[in-house]
Design a protein around this motif. Structure first.
Motif, short mmCIF file in Angstrom:
data_model
loop_
_atom_site.label_atom_id
_atom_site.label_comp_id
_atom_site.label_asym_id
_atom_site.label_seq_id
_atom_site.Cartn_x
_atom_site.Cartn_y
_atom_site.Cartn_z
N LYS A 9 0.85 -1.39 0.03
CA LYS A 9 -0.17 -0.07 -0.23
C LYS A 9 0.74 0.90 -0.22
O LYS A 9 2.07 1.22 0.74
N LEU A 10 0.87 2.30 -0.58
CA LEU A 10 0.97 3.43 -0.61
C LEU A 10 1.14 4.34 0.80
O LEU A 10 -0.44 4.15 0.85
N ARG A 11 1.53 4.99 1.52
CA ARG A 11 1.28 5.53 2.57
C ARG A 11 0.82 6.63 2.16
O ARG A 11 2.10 7.60 1.67
N VAL A 12 0.23 7.19 2.94
CA VAL A 12 -0.63 8.69 2.51
C VAL A 12 -0.89 9.14 3.59
O VAL A 12 -1.52 8.72 4.69
N LYS A 41 -6.08 0.18 -0.57
CA LYS A 41 -4.64 0.55 -1.82
C LYS A 41 -4.14 1.48 -0.95
O LYS A 41 -2.60 1.72 -1.12
N TYR A 42 -4.49 1.97 0.65
CA TYR A 42 -3.41 3.38 0.98
C TYR A 42 -2.97 2.99 2.67
O TYR A 42 -4.64 2.90 3.01
N ASP A 373 -8.21 9.70 -6.07
CA ASP A 373 -7.03 8.39 -6.20
C ASP A 373 -6.48 8.86 -7.16
O ASP A 373 -4.88 9.16 -7.86
N ILE A 376 -3.33 11.82 -5.46
CA ILE A 376 -2.39 10.97 -5.98
C ILE A 376 -1.72 10.52 -6.54
O ILE A 376 0.01 11.00 -6.43
#
Length: 394
Positions: A9-12, A41-42, A373, A376
């Motif tokens: 997962k992307l770290r947001v 996803k995040y 999305d 980002i």
């Protein structure tokens, strides 16, 4: 069969709050994003900045978001050094957001930061400069685009250079107004006619803005605007007696090749679209899409993209317009078509459930979750493109 490893997962980091007059608006925007963002996803890291400038994360950030007036600070200002230091209770997520005075950078294990910060210290290029120094991908415009999009005086100069139509206006400094209010009043009345709008140059969400109908209302309006900024903008009202202008808005999305949404219209529940009308009034009516001719809609969308490029924006922006009603043919008066004026650009527009920016994209075919999305992805795209730039001599 060998099981495929789960996609990382992307770290947001969702950054909200801040020291500006739009602190509460930022909390509303962040709450909407945190509620809608796709957590499959995040990996989402909430990060908050209090009105006093303290940085908070994880549980403490959530406390601020839900109205806890005294959350336990995670990042504290040292009274001796005036630097920002980690407290003993810092956790793993904190390591990703800590401001380290020793190296002047932000820890870099976050993939993207979404700064849902409106107004001063969040939308004016200051926080963007920090992200640039830390070499972190972030949503929205860079230092220049954010600064020019925030400073209405600089913004108007860029719009003028791009040949975009604007209403007449006067620029003044707070120091000029305090030193000689009579001279400033004469200057305003020489160049503009009432009603006029008095605004702080560096603020949003209509904070500090007043509609001035005559000279008796000018001084209080100037004093109010001057309490929020050292630079003041006085703009000519559009429409004339008994003819209110239409307030039109376009959402822009993209980096080097931006696209424009459908045009929307706001019918304010107040005399103009002020702070309360934007965030607290159910009487303000959004009309999406706005009822316009095809040529008017095309012209406004084209102007929105031109404004976005003129300010070197990226990611997202909402561009606002004023439309002066057409004049019908009368005795000794020729007919005149409606006039469209570019009002301003907002580089971090509201993201609340009732905000126009997401509503405009929803009407254009991009739902709220997909919009997050896209933003980002645009942040990552712009950061990747920036890596192609050489900053030192080989």
């Amino acid at each position: 069969m060998t099981k495929k490893p789960a996609k990382k997962k992307l770290r947001v980091g969702i950054l909200f709050g801040g020291r500006s007059g739009e602190h509460e608006v930022s909390l509303l925007s962040a709450a909407s994003i945190l509620n809608a963002i796709d957590r499959t996803k995040y990996e989402v890291i909430p990060i908050a900045i209090t009105k006093q400038g303290q940085w908070l994360t994880s549980t403490e950030a959530q406390h601020l978001l839900t109205g806890n007036a005294k959350p336990a600070p995670v990042l504290l200002k040292s009274p001796k050094t005036k630097s920002i230091q980690l407290s003993a209770s810092a956790d793993v997520a904190l390591q990703n957001t800590a401001l380290a005075q020793q190296n002047g950078s932000l820890a870099q294990s976050l993939d993207v930061i979404f700064p849902v910060l409106h107004g001063t210290f969040g939308e004016d290029g200051t926080i963007q400069g920090l992200f640039e120094l830390a070499d972190i991908a972030y949503v929205g415009s860079g230092v220049l685009g954010s600064a020019t999009g925030m400073d209405k005086s600089a913004m108007k100069q860029l719009f003028a250079a791009a040949g975009l139509p604007q209403t007449p206006h006067v620029n003044l400094l707070r120091s000029e107004w305090k030193a000689d209010a009579k001279r400033c009043t004469k200057l305003i009345e020489k160049n503009l006619t009432y009603p006029v709008f008095v605004k702080p140059a560096n603020l949003g969400s209509s904070v500090g803005i007043s509609k001035v109908h005559d000279r008796s209302e000018l001084a209080p309006a100037m004093d109010l605007a001057a309490s929020y900024d050292r630079k003041l903008i006085i703009e000519q009202g559009v429409g004339g007696p008994g003819a209110k202008p239409r307030e039109l808005e376009v959402a822009v999305l993209g980096n080097d090749s931006p696209v424009a949404s459908v045009v929307g219209e706001i019918v304010p529940g107040a005399e103009f679209y002020d702070y309360d009308a934007k965030y607290h009034s159910a009487a303000s009516l959004p009309i999406i899409p706005a009822i316009l001719s095809e040529s008017e809609s095309k012209q406004i969308r084209k102007m929105a993209l031109a404004a976005f490029r003129a300010c070197d924006c990226a990611g997202l922006a909402r561009v606002d317009f004023l439309m002066e009603p057409a004049v019908k043919a009368r005795k000794n008066k020729k007919p005149r078509p409606a006039r469209i004026y570019l009002n301003e650009i907002n580089t971090m527009p509201g993201f609340t459930s009732i905000s126009m920016y997401p509503k405009l994209w929803e009407a254009t075919g991009v739902p709220y979750k997909q919009l997050i999305d896209r933003l980002i992805a645009l942040a990552a795209e712009r950061h990747h493109e920036k890596q192609q730039t050489t900053f030192t001599r080989v």
